[in-house]
Design a protein around this motif. Structure first.
Motif, PDB file in Angstrom:
ATOM      1  N   CYS A   1      19.184  -0.812 -52.637  1.00 45.04           N
ATOM      2  CA  CYS A   1      18.475  -1.061 -53.893  1.00 45.04           C
ATOM      3  C   CYS A   1      18.102   0.236 -54.603  1.00 45.04           C
ATOM      4  O   CYS A   1      17.822   0.245 -55.800  1.00 45.04           O
ATOM      5  N   ARG A   2      18.113   1.354 -53.877  1.00 49.09           N
ATOM      6  CA  ARG A   2      17.725   2.640 -54.460  1.00 49.09           C
ATOM      7  C   ARG A   2      18.889   3.379 -55.121  1.00 49.09           C
ATOM      8  O   ARG A   2      18.670   4.311 -55.903  1.00 49.09           O
ATOM      9  N   VAL A   3      20.123   3.031 -54.804  1.00 46.35           N
ATOM     10  CA  VAL A   3      21.267   3.832 -55.238  1.00 46.35           C
ATOM     11  C   VAL A   3      21.377   3.889 -56.757  1.00 46.35           C
ATOM     12  O   VAL A   3      21.520   4.963 -57.351  1.00 46.35           O
ATOM     13  N   GLY A   4      21.323   2.751 -57.413  1.00 48.43           N
ATOM     14  CA  GLY A   4      21.449   2.706 -58.860  1.00 48.43           C
ATOM     15  C   GLY A   4      20.393   3.524 -59.587  1.00 48.43           C
ATOM     16  O   GLY A   4      20.720   4.342 -60.454  1.00 48.43           O
TER      17      GLY A   4
ATOM     18  N   ALA B   1      16.433  -6.628 -60.916  1.00 45.78           N
ATOM     19  CA  ALA B   1      17.846  -6.934 -61.157  1.00 45.78           C
ATOM     20  C   ALA B   1      18.207  -6.855 -62.646  1.00 45.78           C
ATOM     21  O   ALA B   1      19.281  -6.346 -63.008  1.00 45.78           O
ATOM     22  N   VAL B   2      17.332  -7.356 -63.498  1.00 47.80           N
ATOM     23  CA  VAL B   2      17.591  -7.282 -64.943  1.00 47.80           C
ATOM     24  C   VAL B   2      17.711  -5.827 -65.387  1.00 47.80           C
ATOM     25  O   VAL B   2      18.611  -5.458 -66.155  1.00 47.80           O
ATOM     26  N   ALA B   3      16.807  -4.982 -64.890  1.00 49.30           N
ATOM     27  CA  ALA B   3      16.862  -3.559 -65.244  1.00 49.30           C
ATOM     28  C   ALA B   3      18.132  -2.907 -64.708  1.00 49.30           C
ATOM     29  O   ALA B   3      18.717  -2.025 -65.365  1.00 49.30           O
ATOM     30  N   ALA B   4      18.585  -3.329 -63.534  1.00 46.66           N
ATOM     31  CA  ALA B   4      19.817  -2.772 -62.958  1.00 46.66           C
ATOM     32  C   ALA B   4      21.031  -3.125 -63.808  1.00 46.66           C
ATOM     33  O   ALA B   4      21.928  -2.297 -64.014  1.00 46.66           O
TER      34      ALA B   4
ATOM     35  N   THR C   1      23.073  -1.572 -56.171  1.00 51.85           N
ATOM     36  CA  THR C   1      21.656  -1.935 -56.187  1.00 51.85           C
ATOM     37  C   THR C   1      21.469  -3.451 -56.230  1.00 51.85           C
ATOM     38  O   THR C   1      20.600  -4.002 -55.542  1.00 51.85           O
ATOM     39  N   LEU C   2      22.281  -4.127 -57.010  1.00 55.29           N
ATOM     40  CA  LEU C   2      22.188  -5.591 -57.084  1.00 55.29           C
ATOM     41  C   LEU C   2      22.492  -6.228 -55.732  1.00 55.29           C
ATOM     42  O   LEU C   2      21.860  -7.228 -55.350  1.00 55.29           O
ATOM     43  N   VAL C   3      23.431  -5.665 -54.992  1.00 52.04           N
ATOM     44  CA  VAL C   3      23.725  -6.165 -53.646  1.00 52.04           C
ATOM     45  C   VAL C   3      22.503  -5.984 -52.743  1.00 52.04           C
ATOM     46  O   VAL C   3      22.139  -6.879 -51.968  1.00 52.04           O
ATOM     47  N   GLY C   4      21.866  -4.822 -52.841  1.00 49.50           N
ATOM     48  CA  GLY C   4      20.664  -4.582 -52.048  1.00 49.50           C
ATOM     49  C   GLY C   4      19.546  -5.560 -52.365  1.00 49.50           C
ATOM     50  O   GLY C   4      18.852  -6.050 -51.464  1.00 49.50           O
ATOM     51  N   LEU C   5      19.371  -5.877 -53.643  1.00 48.30           N
ATOM     52  CA  LEU C   5      18.341  -6.847 -54.037  1.00 48.30           C
ATOM     53  C   LEU C   5      18.653  -8.230 -53.484  1.00 48.30           C
ATOM     54  O   LEU C   5      17.751  -8.971 -53.075  1.00 48.30           O
TER      55      LEU C   5
END
Length: 447
Positions: free
Chosen positions: A254-257, A316-319, A419-423
């Motif tokens: 979740c931190r990568v993006g 997720a929306v922000a990502a 990041t979306l995958v992490g979420l």
């Protein structure tokens, strides 16, 4: 004593203690990120020619960014060392140590002779000090998050934990502000000769202030409760890897993006403006300065909002917005219009703020209370290696190899998808798992 046993004493945490913890978390991370941001900016505009001279400016920039990456690569060592200690001996003592390490390393960078004075040894010493900076910061973040969030009500964790998240834009604001003022006040020759050192040396004053704040603060109520019931972990690192595998993977991804998006707007944009568009150095510095000012308000707002709505959904929306934005950012920058450059950086770091603000609470919630310092620190530092550490290097290499910013934009998009995958792998907070056990140990006065 079993983990289920809690102390019967009830300790009230007054709102003044919450505010002090919030300020201690914010000020400490702001000071450490000032140190780190000074280097980040200097790597783009100063350190290349002074420590890694080359006939090709792009080569010097790549070498300077290599030492930038060292600061990220050393973070896991700090995360492993200090995360473990934070769960074993407490948050406060560890945070005083990490502040000292980063501050002293930054002060020494300001005193370091350049390549012209001592030859290649200058670059070697710079890398070593950069390594020390990373170790200190690697152990800082997880504890700073817990310092503020463990004083507050778990149902308000998004807001209180955002204190540590405000540190990067606050530090970035101070760093860019100092460098911009020095750039305006000094000639290019004076700035390159000695002016850049002033920004590094100022960290000595800032570290003293940060230590004063942290030394006066008590240990967090949550750690006191864990200590009282004899539930401190004996081997927190192995326990995290053994029992918290999915939470750790979710927290890392979740931190990568956000890391890549931050590197794009605060580091690579400066290089792109000065080397590709041949614009003055202060154009990019002022744009980052303005955007960081907005982030100071957007991050706690995003943390507060994540307490009111689904935290993962907001993140997720922000990502998704961050994945799309580079394809708007670079056309704005290529106009060479200063207002459009500022707009591009402000909006991009705004999307970053709405990921980064709730991030601290989201990551902390993935781990059990007794392993939170270790788990959060490992997630933060390991993600930094695959996210922020290599991003400026890859941005520069991709631009040089393909000759277009489009591939840079695609790289940011992939990072946001990660990041979306992490979420998706992560979990939402479980109030029934936390509020009841904690409220039996201490009461939080939030009004």
């Amino acid at each position: 004593m079993s983990a289920a046993t809690t102390t019967t004493a009830t300790t009230e945490v007054p709102r003044s203690a919450l505010v002090r913890a919030f300020v201690a978390s914010l000020s400490g991370t702001a000071l450490e990120w000032y140190d780190f941001a000074i280097y980040n900016v200097a790597a783009a505009v100063v350190l290349g020619p002074l420590f890694f001279p080359s006939s090709e400016p792009l080569t010097a920039t790549l070498l300077a960014f290599s030492t930038y990456a060292v600061g990220y690569l050393s973070r896991p060592l700090g995360g492993f060392l200090f995360g473990r200690l934070g769960d074993k001996i407490g948050r406060k003592r560890v945070l005083v140590t990490t502040l000292l390490i980063t501050g002293i390393a930054t002060l020494l960078i300001g005193l370091l002779p350049t390549h012209a004075a001592i030859g290649p040894a200058a670059g070697v010493l710079l890398v070593l000090l950069r390594f020390a900076q990373g170790v200190g910061l690697g152990g800082e973040w997880g504890g700073a998050v817990l310092l503020s969030s463990e004083y507050g009500n778990p149902e308000q964790r998004g807001f209180w934990a955002s204190a540590a998240q405000i540190g990067p834009p606050a530090g970035n604001l101070m760093a860019n502000g100092v460098l911009a003022l020095l750039g305006v006040a000094l000639t290019d020759e004076a700035f390159m000769s000695w002016g850049w050192r002033v920004a590094f040396l100022l960290s000595a004053v800032l570290v003293i202030f940060g230590l004063w704040i942290r030394v006066k603060l008590e240990e967090t109520p949550v750690f006191k409760a864990i200590e009282a019931r004899g539930d401190r972990p004996s081997a927190p690192i192995s326990e995290v890897f053994r029992t918290q595998t999915r939470p750790l993977v979710a927290a890392v991804l979740c931190r990568v993006g956000p890391d890549v998006l931050y590197a794009l707007h605060t580091v690579f944009v400066l290089t792109y403006l000065t080397t590709q568009l041949k614009l003055p150095r202060n154009v990019g510095l002022v744009a980052v300065l303005i955007a960081s000012g907005f982030q100071l308000f957007l991050m706690p707002l995003a943390g507060w909002l994540s307490d009111k709505v689904n935290r993962r959904g907001l993140y997720a929306v922000a990502a998704v917005c961050g994945a799309v934005w580079p394809f708007v950012l670079f056309p704005l920058i290529d106009t060479r219009s200063w207002p459009l450059i500022v707009l591009g950086v402000v909006v991009g770091l705004g999307f970053h703020a709405f990921m980064y603000g709730p991030q601290a609470a989201f990551i902390a919630e993935q781990f059990t209370e007794r392993l939170r310092y270790t788990g959060s620190s490992l997630a933060y530092t390991l993600a930094g290696v695959i996210g922020g550490a290599i991003a400026p290097l890859l941005f520069t290499a991709l631009l040089a190899g393909f000759g277009t910013w489009v591939v840079v934009g695609l790289y940011v998009t992939v990072a946001c998808v990660v990041t979306l995958v992490g979420l998706w792998l992560g979990r939402d907070p479980q109030p029934e798992d936390e509020v009841q056990p904690l409220s039996s140990t201490f009461n939080v006065v939030s009004k």
